[in-house]
Design an enzyme around this catalytic site. Structure first.
Site, PDB file in Angstrom:
ATOM      1  N   ASP A  42      15.286 -64.338 -41.287  1.00 44.50           N
ATOM      2  CA  ASP A  42      14.171 -64.913 -40.309  1.00 44.50           C
ATOM      3  C   ASP A  42      15.139 -66.221 -39.503  1.00 44.50           C
ATOM      4  O   ASP A  42      15.955 -66.513 -40.196  1.00 44.50           O
ATOM      5  CB  ASP A  42      12.996 -65.215 -40.812  1.00 44.50           C
ATOM      6  CG  ASP A  42      12.972 -66.329 -41.951  1.00 44.50           C
ATOM      7  OD1 ASP A  42      13.873 -65.775 -43.023  1.00 44.50           O
ATOM      8  OD2 ASP A  42      12.664 -67.420 -42.010  1.00 44.50           O
ATOM      9  N   GLU A  59      12.186 -67.416 -45.040  1.00 42.19           N
ATOM     10  CA  GLU A  59      12.711 -68.560 -45.720  1.00 42.19           C
ATOM     11  C   GLU A  59      12.195 -69.688 -44.830  1.00 42.19           C
ATOM     12  O   GLU A  59      11.994 -70.700 -45.605  1.00 42.19           O
ATOM     13  CB  GLU A  59      14.324 -68.169 -45.727  1.00 42.19           C
ATOM     14  CG  GLU A  59      14.779 -69.216 -46.666  1.00 42.19           C
ATOM     15  CD  GLU A  59      15.067 -70.586 -45.948  1.00 42.19           C
ATOM     16  OE1 GLU A  59      15.568 -71.796 -46.655  1.00 42.19           O
ATOM     17  OE2 GLU A  59      15.194 -70.609 -44.750  1.00 42.19           O
TER      18      GLU A  59
END
Length: 467
Positions: free
Chosen positions: A90, A154
């Site tokens: 991400d 994250e």
């Protein structure tokens, strides 16, 4: 010469172009977190990135596991756990100010790949995958498994990895290529403060709204405010002075409302000095304008006094602290919204190992209470530290020194990685000393030669930690 070094270096060099191609494909996907949909816990973007990464690993002959599109795993072999490598797919929002390429149109230019995620953390994730390929394809004998764990959340709290560890045990050793070389064995603690207040308005010259910031862990590059009752001349005069003092750029739109836009420079919240905070720049201007008296303006001024432009150490909040092992506390005012007389905001504070998190929390809470703003956060993430003299860390440092000729030493960082809650987890690369990859900022990039070197280092680490 370390055992297998020549073979590893040749393999990675031979697969350089393939690695670059995979990074460009992966970074073409906008994998910012978005709304949940069935089968995609963090939205379609992160799911697409995970699907592509696992497809690549499967194409290269690895056994893969998909944990409900929260996390994917790539196994070197089917032996007992030895080493986990944690990376994420991400990314943070695009931000402002891109000039080399569009954020999700990655390009290779002059030995670098530009694009969102090239450095944080898709490039390093691919480097780790190619390190696994090198060890497997070269037939290097290892007694234990190395698992590459690919997460998808994250940047927004790491709930993906929490989900994973409800199903799997930690490996005896873990590193994440989501930091810096040589080895980051200390990560600061963290307080992500949230606050709100209902503000009374009044008068002809009034502040209507503020909209600024997108992520708690990003120094905001843009902030907007709508005001009423002002002539453009008086605002421009004040703005010119603030711009000269702060470096913040201002623009104005008078139709259909009087909107002020402040432009700064984004940065990771753990290194706020490397950015230029648009929120605090905007508040500096608003506090100089002669609004009609109101509780709203009075409270905004008191809030700004606690977190003024340029104060990235928490001095005005009364929480500044530092130590030799992990450096100084950092503070970033990251989100502020004002709409219908309701103010809501966030800040990000990184706490060194010597800092008393609970004391800092209490101090901040009392400061906000003193200006009639409700402080909503009551959780402090404690600092993380792994023994720098452990055989695990010493092996990583030794490999780094041999491959680079640079001194291997342990570092502390303000950014939090996947290993923050892993007992024997450190950050290991993939950023090299002296390189600013503009992580979280405009024109993020990775140096291809450095990422190739990182892949070689990761492969050697797999061999020596699991042999």
């Amino acid at each position: 010469m370390r055992k297998y070094r020549e073979e590893i270096e040749k393999y990675i060099d031979d697969h350089r172009d393939e690695m670059v191609e995979d990074i460009i494909r992966l970074c073409s996907i906008n994998s910012q977190r978005s709304e949940y949909v069935e089968g995609a816990p963090f939205g379609e973007g992160p799911k697409r990135a995970l699907t592509l990464a696992l497809n690549l690993a499967e194409k290269y002959g690895f056994e893969i596991t998909n944990y409900d599109n929260y996390v994917g795993a790539v196994d070197l072999n089917d032996r007992e756990k030895g080493l986990d490598i944690l990376a994420h797919l991400d990314v943070v929002p695009e931000g402002e100010g891109w000039s080399v390429t569009a954020p999700f149109e990655p390009k290779e230019i002059d030995g670098k790949i530009y694009g969102r995620g090239t450095s944080d953390d898709k490039g390093p994730a691919v480097a780790a995958l190619f390190a696994l390929r090198a060890v497997r394809d070269l037939g290097i004998p290892v007694k234990k498994n190395t698992r590459l764990v690919l997460g998808t959340d994250e940047e927004c709290g790491s709930s993906c990895i929490q989900y994973y560890y409800k199903k799997e045990q930690e490996a005896p050793m873990t590193f994440s290529p989501d930091g810096e070389f040589p080895v980051v064995n200390i990560e600061k603690g963290r307080l992500q403060g949230e606050f709100s207040a209902a503000l009374e308005d009044g008068g002809d010259k009034r502040l209507v709204s503020i909209e600024a910031g997108t992520k708690v862990n990003v120094v905001p590059p843009k902030a907007k405010a709508v005001i009423e009752g002002f002539d453009i001349d008086e605002v421009e005069e004040k703005a010119k002075a603030v711009a000269e003092e702060t470096g913040i750029k201002f623009s104005f739109d008078l139709v259909p409302v009087f909107e002020i836009t402040a432009l700064g420079a984004n940065a990771h919240a753990s290194t706020p000095d490397s950015g230029n905070n648009a929120i605090t720049g905007l508040l500096e201007l608003l506090c100089r304008l002669e609004f009609s008296p109101s509780k709203k303006i009075e409270t905004i001024k008191k809030l700004y006094k606690l977190m003024p432009h340029g104060d990235t150490s928490g001095e005005n909040l009364g929480i500044a602290v530092e130590d030799e092992r992990s450096g100084a506390l950092t503070l970033a005012f990251s989100i502020l919204n004002l709409k219908n007389n309701i103010m809501h905001g966030f800040f990000d504070c990184r706490i060194p190992v010597s800092g008393d998190g609970e004391k800092i929390l209490k101090t901040v809470s009392e400061k906000f209470k003193g200006i009639d703003i409700e402080f909503l956060e009551d959780t402090v993430v404690k600092p993380h530290e792994v023994d720098g003299n452990s055989p695990f860390v010493k092996t990583l440092l030794s490999i780094y020194e041999d491959y680079t000729g640079l001194k291997g030493e342990c570092l502390a960082m303000g950014g939090g990685t996947y290993v923050h809650d892993i007992e024997n987890g450190v950050a290991f690369g993939a950023v090299f000393p002296g390189t600013d990859t503009k992580m979280h900022g405009a024109d993020e990039f990775v140096v291809i030669d450095e990422l190739v070197a990182a892949a070689k280092i990761f492969a050697q680490a797999i061999v020596e930690l699991c042999e």
